[in-house]
Design an enzyme around this catalytic site. Structure first.
Site, mmCIF file in Angstrom:
data_model
loop_
_atom_site.group_PDB
_atom_site.id
_atom_site.type_symbol
_atom_site.label_atom_id
_atom_site.label_comp_id
_atom_site.label_asym_id
_atom_site.label_seq_id
_atom_site.Cartn_x
_atom_site.Cartn_y
_atom_site.Cartn_z
ATOM 1 N N ILE A 52 -9.485 22.925 17.448
ATOM 2 C CA ILE A 52 -9.049 23.651 18.654
ATOM 3 C C ILE A 52 -8.090 24.743 18.193
ATOM 4 O O ILE A 52 -6.910 24.510 17.984
ATOM 5 C CB ILE A 52 -8.369 22.715 19.667
ATOM 6 C CG1 ILE A 52 -9.338 21.622 20.129
ATOM 7 C CG2 ILE A 52 -7.890 23.529 20.886
ATOM 8 C CD1 ILE A 52 -8.752 20.649 21.136
ATOM 9 N N HIS A 53 -8.635 25.941 18.013
ATOM 10 C CA HIS A 53 -7.833 27.084 17.591
ATOM 11 C C HIS A 53 -7.596 28.008 18.782
ATOM 12 O O HIS A 53 -7.904 27.643 19.912
ATOM 13 C CB HIS A 53 -8.500 27.806 16.406
ATOM 14 C CG HIS A 53 -9.915 28.214 16.662
ATOM 15 N ND1 HIS A 53 -10.262 29.459 17.091
ATOM 16 C CD2 HIS A 53 -11.077 27.511 16.578
ATOM 17 C CE1 HIS A 53 -11.577 29.535 17.254
ATOM 18 N NE2 HIS A 53 -12.084 28.350 16.948
ATOM 19 N N ALA A 54 -7.034 29.173 18.551
ATOM 20 C CA ALA A 54 -6.549 30.047 19.628
ATOM 21 C C ALA A 54 -7.584 30.380 20.704
ATOM 22 O O ALA A 54 -7.305 30.242 21.895
ATOM 23 C CB ALA A 54 -5.986 31.343 19.039
#
Length: 85
Positions: A14-16
């Protein structure tokens, strides 16, 4: 209260970008939405909290929806996770 678990398949976790999209989906519902990662819990309507979970590929998260529109929120978020993460 509605709850589901999902194992992250995205190689970046879960990145930006997906965190921002997740917050937008969650913000559309009145109920309280929590995402629990391997070591922390976060309010799904706060992008910094979601990113600080540090969820990576292969981690399993638990999403909990509690409130008036919990059924719709859980369904929408489960679809979001399957399509984006």
């Amino acid at each position: 209260m509605k709850e589901f678990q999902y194992t992250i398949k995205d190689e970046l976790g879960i990145h930006a970008r997906p965190a921002g999209q997740l917050v937008k989906v969650a913000a559309g519902f009145a109920c309280n939405i929590q995402v629990t990662g391997p070591t922390k819990k976060a309010d799904a309507k706060r992008i910094m909290a979601v990113m600080q979970l540090g969820v990576k590929q292969g981690h399993t998260v638990t999403v909990t929806c509690d409130g008036a529109d919990e059924d719709a929120a859980a369904a929408a978020l489960e679809t979001f996770f399957k399509e984006n993460l």
